[in-house]
Enzyme design. Structure first.
Site, PDB file in Angstrom:
ATOM      1  N   THR A  57       0.845  -1.196   0.000  1.00 40.91           N
ATOM      2  CA  THR A  57       0.000   0.000   0.000  1.00 40.91           C
ATOM      3  C   THR A  57       0.877   1.242   0.000  1.00 40.91           C
ATOM      4  OG1 THR A  57      -1.972   0.976   1.031  1.00 40.91           O
ATOM      5  CG2 THR A  57      -0.219   0.266   2.524  1.00 40.91           C
ATOM      6  N   ASN A  58       0.267   2.397  -0.062  1.00 39.63           N
ATOM      7  CA  ASN A  58       0.962   3.672   0.035  1.00 39.63           C
ATOM      8  C   ASN A  58       0.530   4.371   1.305  1.00 39.63           C
ATOM      9  OD1 ASN A  58       2.380   3.648  -2.380  1.00 39.63           O
ATOM     10  ND2 ASN A  58       0.757   4.641  -3.528  1.00 39.63           N
ATOM     11  N   GLU A  59       1.373   5.221   1.806  1.00 41.17           N
ATOM     12  CA  GLU A  59       1.014   6.056   2.946  1.00 41.17           C
ATOM     13  C   GLU A  59       0.013   7.112   2.461  1.00 41.17           C
ATOM     14  OE1 GLU A  59       2.488   5.676   6.077  1.00 41.17           O
ATOM     15  OE2 GLU A  59       0.996   7.145   6.687  1.00 41.17           O
ATOM     16  N   VAL A 125      -2.311   5.893  -5.450  1.00 43.04           N
ATOM     17  CA  VAL A 125      -2.512   4.589  -6.093  1.00 43.04           C
ATOM     18  C   VAL A 125      -1.192   3.809  -6.071  1.00 43.04           C
ATOM     19  CG1 VAL A 125      -3.277   3.441  -8.206  1.00 43.04           C
ATOM     20  CG2 VAL A 125      -4.161   5.726  -7.630  1.00 43.04           C
TER      21      VAL A 125
END
Ligand code: CTP
Length: 248
Positions: A57-59, A125
């Site tokens: 995931t991304n922060e 994203v």
């Protein structure tokens, strides 16, 4: 003498009054009527599952996108918010679609974009996803080496996909597209490259100090060559500026 009630003279077609836009008055503000737009906003991270319990995931807190959705709804616009996994309440008057992965987000955004007048792509994203999702849990086996290899494949670029499709044809104005660039170095050059590559009208440049912060300092780059630095301000205040951009 008779007084005649005339319908208002037709206005020249512009980005703001193209067909398909309702001219219902905006409830939250007095002053001149503005067309009611359908604003599509994406927010939060995406999750790309490795197995049933692990993911890439991304922060991203999602706060910027939610603030844009809220600001647009308060001005009376119809708002569709496509949100990755975040713990934020849905702003009043906003239609929210929850998604998990980048591909889910693309599918939901593509559908909403058909009737949208503007896209604000605030989601973080994930650029890659595991080539395959392991059913159940990825287990260590006795004798496994100390390293493991996870094969990744590129996710679709949602902003670039929708940016390329923003023209509506039939004399209708193109949809206005706003993207973000979170950069840790050479920010301006990279933001300008993204503006062109993704066919956006605006790119909002911020740096990683904006992550999870209440205030941020951003630079807005326009496809018309404009550049505008906003002094540090809350995400709510930045959101209001971005809604101004899509209303122009
Ligand atoms: N974006 C997108 N789809 C992706 C990756 C990014 O729509 N697969 C959008 C983001 O929502 C943002 C903009 O593109 O509005 C820029 O995102 P960023 O992650 O900074 O750019 P990348 O294209 O991923 O470039 P890089 O990772 O090389 O900096």
């Amino acid at each position: 003498m008779r007084s005649v009630l005339r319908p208002p003279a037709p206005r020249k077609a512009t980005r703001r009054n193209g067909a398909g836009r309702s001219t219902a008055p905006r409830p939250a503000r007095s002053g001149p009527r503005r067309p009611r737009l359908h604003v599509l906003v994406t927010a939060g991270p995406t999750r790309e599952h490795i197995d049933a319990v692990r993911y890439l995931t991304n922060e991203s807190s999602g706060r910027m996108g939610f603030a844009v959705a809220e600001a647009a709804a308060r001005r009376g616009h119809r708002v569709t918010l496509v949100a990755g996994p975040v713990h934020l309440p849905t702003p009043a008057g906003v239609t929210r679609i929850d998604v998990v992965s980048a591909r889910d987000m693309l599918a939901a955004a593509r559908t909403a974009f058909r009737s949208a007048d503007a896209l604000v792509m605030a989601a973080a994203v994930a650029d890659f996803r595991p080539r395959r999702r392991i059913a159940g849990k990825w287990r260590k086996k006795d004798g496994d080496s100390e390293t493991a290899v996870l094969e990744l494949v590129r996710n679709p670029d949602i902003l670039a996909t929708l940016g390329r499709a923003k023209g509506r044809g039939g004399g209708l104005p193109a949809r206005r597209v706003v993207g973000f660039a979170l950069e840790t170095g050479a920010g301006e050059r990279r933001a300008l490259a993204k503006l062109r590559r993704k066919n956006a009208d605006w790119i909002v440049l911020n740096d990683d100090s904006a992550l999870n912060a209440e205030r941020a300092s951003v630079i807005l780059f326009g496809s018309d060559g404009s550049r505008r630095r906003l002094r540090p301000r809350t995400k709510r205040e930045i959101a209001a500026v971005l809604v101004d951009l899509v209303e122009r």
